[in-house]
Motif scaffolding. Structure first.
Motif, short mmCIF file in Angstrom:
data_model
loop_
_atom_site.label_atom_id
_atom_site.label_comp_id
_atom_site.label_asym_id
_atom_site.label_seq_id
_atom_site.Cartn_x
_atom_site.Cartn_y
_atom_site.Cartn_z
N UNK A 111 0.83 -1.19 0.00
CA UNK A 111 0.00 0.00 0.00
C UNK A 111 0.87 1.25 0.00
N UNK A 112 2.08 1.16 0.58
CA UNK A 112 2.98 2.30 0.57
C UNK A 112 3.47 2.61 -0.83
N UNK A 113 3.87 1.58 -1.55
CA UNK A 113 4.31 1.75 -2.94
C UNK A 113 3.17 2.30 -3.79
N UNK A 114 2.00 1.68 -3.66
CA UNK A 114 0.88 2.09 -4.51
C UNK A 114 0.44 3.51 -4.18
N UNK A 115 0.34 3.87 -2.90
CA UNK A 115 -0.13 5.20 -2.53
C UNK A 115 0.80 6.28 -3.05
N UNK A 116 2.11 6.07 -2.91
CA UNK A 116 3.07 7.05 -3.41
C UNK A 116 2.92 7.24 -4.92
N UNK A 117 2.85 6.14 -5.62
CA UNK A 117 2.73 6.18 -7.08
C UNK A 117 1.40 6.80 -7.51
N UNK A 118 0.34 6.40 -6.85
CA UNK A 118 -0.99 6.83 -7.25
C UNK A 118 -1.24 8.30 -6.92
N UNK A 119 -0.70 8.77 -5.82
CA UNK A 119 -0.85 10.18 -5.48
C UNK A 119 -0.13 11.07 -6.48
N UNK A 120 1.02 10.62 -6.97
CA UNK A 120 1.73 11.40 -8.00
C UNK A 120 0.94 11.41 -9.30
N UNK A 121 0.27 10.31 -9.58
CA UNK A 121 -0.61 10.27 -10.76
C UNK A 121 -1.76 11.25 -10.62
N UNK A 165 -3.55 -6.06 -24.02
CA UNK A 165 -4.32 -6.95 -23.15
C UNK A 165 -3.58 -8.25 -22.83
N UNK A 166 -2.87 -8.88 -23.80
CA UNK A 166 -2.09 -10.06 -23.42
C UNK A 166 -1.05 -9.77 -22.34
N UNK A 167 -0.43 -8.59 -22.38
CA UNK A 167 0.59 -8.27 -21.38
C UNK A 167 -0.01 -7.99 -20.00
N UNK A 168 -1.31 -7.65 -19.97
CA UNK A 168 -1.96 -7.47 -18.68
C UNK A 168 -2.01 -8.78 -17.90
N UNK A 169 -1.88 -9.91 -18.59
CA UNK A 169 -1.86 -11.20 -17.91
C UNK A 169 -0.67 -11.33 -16.97
N UNK A 170 0.35 -10.48 -17.17
CA UNK A 170 1.53 -10.50 -16.31
C UNK A 170 1.44 -9.49 -15.17
N UNK A 171 0.40 -8.67 -15.18
CA UNK A 171 0.32 -7.56 -14.23
C UNK A 171 0.18 -8.03 -12.79
N UNK A 172 -0.52 -9.14 -12.57
CA UNK A 172 -0.69 -9.63 -11.20
C UNK A 172 0.64 -9.94 -10.55
N UNK A 173 1.55 -10.56 -11.29
CA UNK A 173 2.88 -10.86 -10.77
C UNK A 173 3.70 -9.58 -10.67
N UNK A 174 3.58 -8.70 -11.67
CA UNK A 174 4.35 -7.46 -11.68
C UNK A 174 4.05 -6.59 -10.46
N UNK A 178 6.97 -5.34 -7.94
CA UNK A 178 7.18 -3.90 -7.67
C UNK A 178 7.02 -3.59 -6.19
N UNK A 179 6.10 -4.26 -5.53
CA UNK A 179 5.88 -4.04 -4.10
C UNK A 179 7.10 -4.45 -3.28
N UNK A 180 7.68 -5.60 -3.62
CA UNK A 180 8.87 -6.05 -2.90
C UNK A 180 10.06 -5.14 -3.19
N UNK A 181 10.19 -4.70 -4.43
CA UNK A 181 11.30 -3.80 -4.78
C UNK A 181 11.19 -2.47 -4.05
N UNK A 182 9.97 -2.02 -3.80
CA UNK A 182 9.78 -0.72 -3.17
C UNK A 182 10.21 -0.71 -1.71
N UNK A 195 6.88 -5.04 4.92
CA UNK A 195 7.61 -6.24 4.54
C UNK A 195 7.07 -7.48 5.21
N UNK A 196 6.75 -7.38 6.51
CA UNK A 196 6.22 -8.53 7.24
C UNK A 196 4.89 -9.00 6.66
N UNK A 197 4.03 -8.05 6.31
CA UNK A 197 2.73 -8.42 5.75
C UNK A 197 2.86 -9.00 4.35
N UNK A 198 3.79 -8.49 3.55
CA UNK A 198 4.02 -9.05 2.21
C UNK A 198 4.52 -10.48 2.31
#
Length: 341
Positions: A111-121, A165-174, A178-182, A195-198
């Motif tokens: 949620x930290x990674x997503x919130x930072x990214x999404x707020x900038x969007x 749309x075919x590449x969206x099939x990889x989005x769940x893993x991506x 990205x969350x772990x990298x963040x 990290x503990x929750x992930x």
């Protein structure tokens, strides 16, 4: 003919009169009862589906449950999205906890990674230098970006409309990667908690599958589940901004909040089924103008916002779901042509 905004409003803020009207209608007030029911129902259905996975784990028919698991995962993501925007509770702490539960623990998405990214969007939608959603990645969004691609990336850009749309099939893993990298960006207590929750999510997910079925079935289920989840979530976000106005990164941005959010966003027409499938993101213009507005209030706010845009002389872009995809893919195709030259 709709009324026009007064000269005073135009000189001041085109957005302020709309904000005052929306606030007076009570549309920014929390809908805790609606969210409590939605969260409880989603958790109940999610538990039922995963109970079914355990019971059917010895049969290949268990793969059929990957679809409802992905759809309910989408509901979980939408609730995490709303928590990140402070829509659910008045307390930032409560929203934070809800985001951690729905994002990190249940989905393995930080949620930290997503919130930072999404707020900038949200602050600068469709701005290539400021919006991470239109930065150079697997896809590119401007001809300038496309012209700079080389090698395999250039080939992907030329064909990006067909590959979208075919590449969206990889989005769940991506999203998980990205969350772990963040976590490297995070520090202190935030990194420890997230990290503990992930790790708890990944360990729990793998353990459940391996206890319920043999390794080959577990791998097949996980692959199908993540592919369908990525496709579903990506399809919900895809109609919102692709093919809409993009501020000139080399020019001075003179757009105020109203124009910045309205001109770069697109709504999707539809009824309750569209609301369910897109998680309220079909009211994208309205959501961008009022990101903390509870999701169930967006439909009621839409007529006020549409009328205000008409009074300000702004187009209120709205189309059907299929047409929204067509417009987005057409934009990707046109951009990709720059990589063919």
């Amino acid at each position: 003919m709709p009324p026009t905004l007064s000269a005073t409003a135009v000189r001041g803020s085109e957005f302020t009169p709309l904000l005052q009207r929306v606030r007076a209608e009570g549309l920014l007030e929390r809908r805790t009862g609606w969210y409590a029911r939605s969260i409880a129902l989603n958790l109940l259905l999610t538990a039922a589906v995963w109970t079914g996975v355990v019971l059917l784990g010895g049969s290949w028919w268990v793969l059929a449950l990957a679809l409802p698991a992905a759809v309910l995962g989408g509901r979980t993501a939408f609730l995490g999205h709303d928590a990140g925007h402070q829509q659910i509770a008045a307390s930032r702490r409560v929203n934070r906890v809800l985001g951690l539960v729905h994002g990190n623990l249940l989905l393995g998405m930080s949620v930290g990674w997503w919130t930072d990214k999404h707020n900038r969007h949200h602050a600068n939608p469709n701005h290539v230098d400021k919006d991470p959603d239109v930065g150079v990645g697997a896809f590119v969004w401007t001809q300038r970006q496309a012209a700079q691609r080389a090698g395999l990336a250039r080939w992907l850009t030329r064909h990006q409309a067909g590959l979208f749309f075919p590449m969206l099939l990889l989005e769940g893993v991506a999203l998980k990667v990205s969350s772990l990298q963040d976590l490297r960006r995070q520090s202190g207590r935030e990194r420890l908690v997230e990290g503990a929750l992930l790790v708890a999510h990944l360990a729990g997910y793998a353990t459940l599958l391996l206890l319920a079925m043999d390794p080959l079935q577990a791998l097949a289920f996980a692959a199908l589940h993540h592919a369908l989840f990525g496709l579903h979530l990506g399809s919900a976000f895809a109609p919102n901004h692709k093919g809409m106005e993009m501020p000139d990164p080399d020019g001075e941005d003179r757009w105020g909040h109203l124009r910045r959010q309205v001109l770069t966003s697109r709504n999707v027409r539809g009824g309750l089924l569209t609301d369910f499938f897109l998680g309220g993101l079909n009211y994208q213009i309205d959501h961008h103008l009022f990101p903390s507005m509870p999701r169930p209030n967006l439909r009621a706010a839409q007529p006020l916002i549409r009328a205000h845009c008409a009074a300000a002389g702004l187009p209120y872009a709205e189309t059907g779901l299929i047409e929204s995809y067509r417009q987005g893919l057409r934009h990707l195709h046109q951009v990709g042509l720059a990589a063919s030259r």
